[in-house]
Design an enzyme around this catalytic site. Structure first.
Site, PDB file in Angstrom:
ATOM      1  N   LYS A   1       0.865  -1.177   0.000  1.00  0.00           N
ATOM      2  CA  LYS A   1       0.000   0.000   0.000  1.00  0.00           C
ATOM      3  C   LYS A   1       0.903   1.228   0.000  1.00  0.00           C
ATOM      4  O   LYS A   1       1.450   1.603   1.039  1.00  0.00           O
ATOM      5  CB  LYS A   1      -0.933  -0.022   1.213  1.00  0.00           C
ATOM      6  CG  LYS A   1      -2.083   0.990   1.138  1.00  0.00           C
ATOM      7  CD  LYS A   1      -1.641   2.341   1.639  1.00  0.00           C
ATOM      8  CE  LYS A   1      -2.740   3.377   1.499  1.00  0.00           C
ATOM      9  NZ  LYS A   1      -2.224   4.761   1.644  1.00  0.00           N
TER      10      LYS A   1
ATOM     11  N   GLU B   1       9.423   1.720  11.038  1.00  0.00           N
ATOM     12  CA  GLU B   1      10.494   2.701  10.849  1.00  0.00           C
ATOM     13  C   GLU B   1       9.820   4.062  10.782  1.00  0.00           C
ATOM     14  O   GLU B   1       9.160   4.400   9.800  1.00  0.00           O
ATOM     15  CB  GLU B   1      11.269   2.400   9.560  1.00  0.00           C
ATOM     16  CG  GLU B   1      12.639   3.054   9.531  1.00  0.00           C
ATOM     17  CD  GLU B   1      12.643   4.379   8.802  1.00  0.00           C
ATOM     18  OE1 GLU B   1      12.513   5.413   9.493  1.00  0.00           O
ATOM     19  OE2 GLU B   1      12.770   4.388   7.582  1.00  0.00           O
TER      20      GLU B   1
ATOM     21  N   CYS C   1      13.549  10.637   7.038  1.00  0.00           N
ATOM     22  CA  CYS C   1      13.412  10.220   8.442  1.00  0.00           C
ATOM     23  C   CYS C   1      14.719  10.407   9.211  1.00  0.00           C
ATOM     24  O   CYS C   1      14.695  10.644  10.412  1.00  0.00           O
ATOM     25  CB  CYS C   1      12.989   8.757   8.509  1.00  0.00           C
ATOM     26  SG  CYS C   1      11.405   8.408   7.744  1.00  0.00           S
TER      27      CYS C   1
ATOM     28  N   GLU D   1       9.881  16.458  15.131  1.00  0.00           N
ATOM     29  CA  GLU D   1      10.266  16.276  13.732  1.00  0.00           C
ATOM     30  C   GLU D   1       9.497  17.251  12.853  1.00  0.00           C
ATOM     31  O   GLU D   1       8.275  17.294  12.877  1.00  0.00           O
ATOM     32  CB  GLU D   1       9.984  14.845  13.285  1.00  0.00           C
ATOM     33  CG  GLU D   1      10.438  14.566  11.860  1.00  0.00           C
ATOM     34  CD  GLU D   1      10.180  13.148  11.423  1.00  0.00           C
ATOM     35  OE1 GLU D   1      11.068  12.547  10.795  1.00  0.00           O
ATOM     36  OE2 GLU D   1       9.075  12.630  11.703  1.00  0.00           O
TER      37      GLU D   1
END
Length: 494
Positions: free
Chosen positions: A178, A253, A287, A386
């Site tokens: 997906k 992750e 990331c 973040e």
């Protein structure tokens, strides 16, 4: 006006519309305009895809295929990828705004992931156990898990698919992928190569659409044995809850707020270029972005002169242009989120050195200038949360113990960078930093041989390397009685 291209899903070896025939627009970040339509999947489509993967898992065309043969298929897929780098790079750039120069370089290297795992295909071994019963021969073997699900984000859709797809297939699993609704097209184009490579129908399936519509049914499906997810914490929490329904194994992750630490003995030019690569490469949408820069106070001013002078020269432009160095961010929502963080940083007392706004010369698309904040303290949202954009926070330090504490003082633990010519210091800090990846005198280096993953809110599990193949298998123990003697008392365990 030219009609926009339509992409269907790929289920059981066939291209298919969604069950209700709906499509959604995918936008080109460089223009802010839609450039294609993608099939909007439903829970019925999830059911079709998972059942196709489950049937393929037990079908002899895949189940009886030798590991060596699977390796040949994966190597062929790597060859096909190598032959189609230019085309796929253009699709990825158009779909998520990454620089064409970056995508060409990245995709030129990506076949190595398929070659590496192809080479491991016939090395997935069990072991003979030195059992303490002389009439028993006991061994273990590794078997595939079954149907696995891969959910990938919008910032690096192909790379973050390959790192899941290759070990999953080589271990003998089947897969339902997906992709993000913001960047599905490049994966659907790549899927044509999977078909061409000769994988049996149902081994690889692609369901496109929105997580709110299909995420729960996909990740909680009783036929799903493992979910590999790269993305945000909110979605990860939903996946963890859904896995209570099927007890699927998970690898997550997630985000990061990675420190880049520069000591006074470092090569300052290299460290500055590594800092730029860490936070302004991929427009900060990584990331592992090195979004917190800690500079030893002895070299602070000198380093900042080097850094700022180069960042001021970064060329913001069309990602399809070979000389652009920063392209757009991938979505309008992300652009607006970055703007809010910059406002917060100013409110919290940060000193804005560069950037902080949309570039005036880019009238279309979702661009944001490379931005540098100076901070006197490590506090507030902008230094701890973040941002996922080209925003760097810079702070001074004086002692090794001090910077270790500062670097570890976030909820994340994905990556870290250390810049020093003292090899002992590099070893000391790499052990003490709470990060799954530590780069010393480099940043944003990747290889199929090296695992990636994090701790704390950066998730758990690892992708890449031999370890990830084992994560897509389970051990079976086999006992063989070699004695022909009559069975002893059946009511006593042997």
């Amino acid at each position: 006006m030219e009609a926009l291209k339509k992409y269907d899903m790929y289920i059981n070896g066939e291209w298919t519309a969604s069950s209700d025939g709906q499509y959604f627009e995918s936008f080109n970040p460089a223009t802010g305009q839609p450039w294609c339509y993608v099939a909007q999947g439903t829970s019925e489509d999830v059911e079709r895809a998972v059942k196709a993967a489950d049937n393929a898992f037990y079908n002899k065309d895949w189940a009886d295929m030798t590991y060596t043969k699977r390796g040949h298929l994966l190597r062929k897929l790597g060859d096909l990828l190598s032959e189609n780098v230019e085309e796929l790079a253009e699709f990825e750039t158009r779909d998520n705004g990454k620089l064409i120069r970056e995508m060409k370089a990245q995709l030129t290297y990506m076949p190595e992931f398929f070659y590496y795992y192809a080479g491991l295909a016939d090395k997935i071994q069990g072991e003979t156990l030195p059992i303490d019963k002389k009439d028993m021969f006991v061994f273990s073997e590794r078997e595939p898990l079954g149907v696995v699900v891969a959910i990938t984000p919008w910032n690096s859709p192909l790379y973050l698919t390959f790192i899941k797809l290759a070990p999953a297939l080589i271990a003998g699993n089947t897969i339902v992928i997906k992709p993000s609704e913001h960047s599905s097209a490049s994966l659907l184009e790549f899927t044509k190569l999977i078909e061409k490579a000769g994988f049996p129908p149902g081994v690889v399936n692609i369901v496109t659409g929105f997580g709110a519509d299909i995420g729960d049914s996909l990740t909680s499906h009783p036929f799903v044995s493992r979910v590999a997810f790269t993305g945000g914490e909110k979605t990860a929490r939903n996946i963890v809850r859904n896995s209570a329904e099927n007890f699927a194994q998970l690898s997550l992750e997630l985000g990061g707020k990675s420190p880049n630490i520069v000591f006074d003995d470092a090569n300052l030019y290299n460290a500055a270029m590594g800092t730029i690569a860490g936070i302004f490469g991929a427009t900060g949408q990584s990331c592992v972005a090195g979004s917190r820069l800690f500079l030893h106070q002895k070299i602070y001013d000198e380093f900042m002169d080097i850094l700022v002078s180069r960042v001021e020269k970064i060329k913001i432009g069309d990602p399809m242009s070979a000389d652009s160095e920063i392209g757009p961010v991938a979505t309008l929502n992300q652009l607006e989120s970055i703007e809010r963080y910059v406002e917060t940083g100013l409110d919290e007392g940060g000193k804005l050195l560069l950037g902080g706004k949309r570039p005036e010369h880019m009238k279309e698309g979702w661009y944001f200038e490379p931005t540098i904040f100076e901070h006197t303290e490590h506090n507030g949202c902008i230094t701890k949360e973040e941002i996922f954009g080209p925003v760097l926070s810079v702070m001074p330090f004086s002692e090794e113990e001090e910077v270790i504490k500062l670097a570890n003082s976030t909820d994340y633990g994905l990556a870290a960078g250390i810049w020093t010519n003292d090899i002992g210091r590099g070893h000391r800090l790499s052990k003490r930093l709470r990060a799954g990846i530590v780069w010393v005198n480099t940043y944003r280096s990747i290889s199929p041989i090296a695992p990636i993953g994090g701790s704390k809110l950066s998730g758990y599990g690892r992708e890449g390397g031999l370890e990830s193949v084992h994560d897509y298998t389970q051990k079976k123990t086999v006992w063989i009685n070699t004695s022909s003697a009559p069975m002893s008392d059946p009511f006593i365990i042997r």
